[in-house]
Structures are given as C-alpha cells and as structure tokens.
Design an enzyme around this catalytic site. Sequence first.
Site, mmCIF file in Angstrom:
data_model
loop_
_atom_site.group_PDB
_atom_site.id
_atom_site.type_symbol
_atom_site.label_atom_id
_atom_site.label_comp_id
_atom_site.label_asym_id
_atom_site.label_seq_id
_atom_site.Cartn_x
_atom_site.Cartn_y
_atom_site.Cartn_z
ATOM 1 N N LYS A 1 0.836 -1.202 0.000
ATOM 2 C CA LYS A 1 0.000 0.000 0.000
ATOM 3 C C LYS A 1 0.876 1.260 0.000
ATOM 4 O O LYS A 1 2.081 1.187 0.268
ATOM 5 C CB LYS A 1 -0.891 -0.002 1.245
ATOM 6 C CG LYS A 1 -1.937 -1.106 1.282
ATOM 7 C CD LYS A 1 -2.816 -0.879 2.500
ATOM 8 C CE LYS A 1 -3.850 -1.973 2.650
ATOM 9 N NZ LYS A 1 -4.741 -1.703 3.802
ATOM 10 N N HIS B 1 -2.019 -5.317 1.560
ATOM 11 C CA HIS B 1 -3.363 -5.881 1.420
ATOM 12 C C HIS B 1 -3.204 -7.214 0.702
ATOM 13 O O HIS B 1 -2.365 -7.338 -0.190
ATOM 14 C CB HIS B 1 -4.259 -4.966 0.568
ATOM 15 C CG HIS B 1 -5.503 -5.652 0.086
ATOM 16 N ND1 HIS B 1 -6.636 -5.760 0.860
ATOM 17 C CD2 HIS B 1 -5.770 -6.308 -1.076
ATOM 18 C CE1 HIS B 1 -7.557 -6.440 0.179
ATOM 19 N NE2 HIS B 1 -7.055 -6.774 -0.996
ATOM 20 N N GLU C 1 -9.799 -9.175 -7.705
ATOM 21 C CA GLU C 1 -8.769 -8.169 -7.424
ATOM 22 C C GLU C 1 -7.603 -8.251 -8.413
ATOM 23 O O GLU C 1 -7.054 -7.225 -8.811
ATOM 24 C CB GLU C 1 -8.269 -8.346 -5.978
ATOM 25 C CG GLU C 1 -9.348 -7.997 -4.956
ATOM 26 C CD GLU C 1 -8.923 -8.282 -3.515
ATOM 27 O OE1 GLU C 1 -7.778 -8.721 -3.284
ATOM 28 O OE2 GLU C 1 -9.758 -8.054 -2.621
ATOM 29 N N TYR D 1 -11.972 -2.251 -3.389
ATOM 30 C CA TYR D 1 -12.531 -2.314 -2.042
ATOM 31 C C TYR D 1 -14.063 -2.356 -2.057
ATOM 32 O O TYR D 1 -14.708 -1.925 -1.091
ATOM 33 C CB TYR D 1 -12.044 -1.111 -1.234
ATOM 34 C CG TYR D 1 -10.618 -1.273 -0.715
ATOM 35 C CD1 TYR D 1 -10.222 -2.435 -0.047
ATOM 36 C CD2 TYR D 1 -9.671 -0.264 -0.865
ATOM 37 C CE1 TYR D 1 -8.925 -2.587 0.444
ATOM 38 C CE2 TYR D 1 -8.376 -0.412 -0.371
ATOM 39 C CZ TYR D 1 -8.025 -1.572 0.285
ATOM 40 O OH TYR D 1 -6.743 -1.714 0.775
ATOM 41 N N ASN E 1 -1.444 -0.083 7.144
ATOM 42 C CA ASN E 1 -0.995 -1.415 7.590
ATOM 43 C C ASN E 1 -0.172 -2.126 6.520
ATOM 44 O O ASN E 1 -0.136 -3.353 6.442
ATOM 45 C CB ASN E 1 -2.190 -2.261 8.081
ATOM 46 C CG ASN E 1 -3.251 -2.464 7.025
ATOM 47 O OD1 ASN E 1 -3.142 -1.969 5.905
ATOM 48 N ND2 ASN E 1 -4.292 -3.215 7.362
#
Length: 148
Positions: free
Chosen positions: A9, A115, A126, A49, A112
């Site tokens: 990310k 993903h 995805e 998402y 974080n």
Amino acid sequence: MERTLLLVKPDGVVRGLIGEVIRRVEAKGLKIAGLKLKWLSKEEAEELYSVHKGKAFFNDLVSHITSSPVVAMVVEGEKAIEVVRRLIGSTDPKSSPPGTIRGDLGLSLTKNVVHASDSLESAQREIKVFFKDNEIYSYDRADAFWLS
Ligand code: CMP
C-alpha cells in the site's frame, strides 16, 4: 496451484518497504507471477474495495490507496491465499503477531503496509483490477521440488 493478489500500500511504498515485502514473499517459497507499480484511479480503488462500500472507513481507505502508486503482485503457490494472509498477519498492526508483515511494520489500521485477497473469489476479482492475463507469467522456481 492457487493465485492471490498482494499489494504494498502507499504507506509501504513511501516508507521504502517494497523490497522488504517482496523479500518475505520470496523467502517463503512463493512465486511472484506478476508484478507492477500502479497508481490507482478512484474508480479502480472503489472496485478493489467494493466489499467495504458503505462502511465508515471506506472513504479513508480509497483516499489512502490512491495517495501514491502501489506495488501489485500476483503471488502463486499451494494454498497461496491462506499462506499470504498468514504472512501479512491480522488487519490491526497492534494485534498482529511479531514475525508478520503488519505485526513488524504496520502503523495503523489504514496504514498497515499491505493488502492481500481473502478468498478465491476476491483474488480473481482483485487480480483483474491490476493485471491482464498476458501480464501473468508461468515459470519454475529452482527450489520448487523442495516444497511440500
Ligand atoms: P485491507 O486488507 O487492505 O482491507 C481493507 C482495509 O480496510 C484493511 O486492510 C484496513 O486497512 C482497513 N480497515 C479495516 N477496518 C478498518 C477500520 N475499522 N478503520 C479503518 N480502516 C479499516
């Protein structure tokens, strides 16, 4: 053989953690079958998402994932979806165990670092956000015969 999508990310990219994430994937014996740097549009981020649409954190999620390029990887291996999810750890870095990518490197729920797809259905959807079929390659790792 299973394929999953793993993303570094924007927080991982701008902190210089691309190599660290790739190192952990390769060290685990997983194969990188596709790899690219891509700056997602808002529409592509919303597709990625889509399962979180309507949740309180959706706008923050889309805004963060479009704030810089991301590194997208198609990771291949036996039970790749489960193995990569274990490698990255749980969503909240504060409760993700040491030794996992998020446990070792994550800063917050949104930042974080990575993903990864959570199911076969998500992986298929995805991967299509980032890769055409002819951008995913088949080849053998030299140590493949040690895997069991
Ligand atoms: P990721 O694996 O990319 O999938 C969805 C993301 O939503 C998740 O990682 C977190 O970064 C983010 N997320 C999940 N729950 C929350 C939350 N309660 N607040 C903010 N972000 C969240």
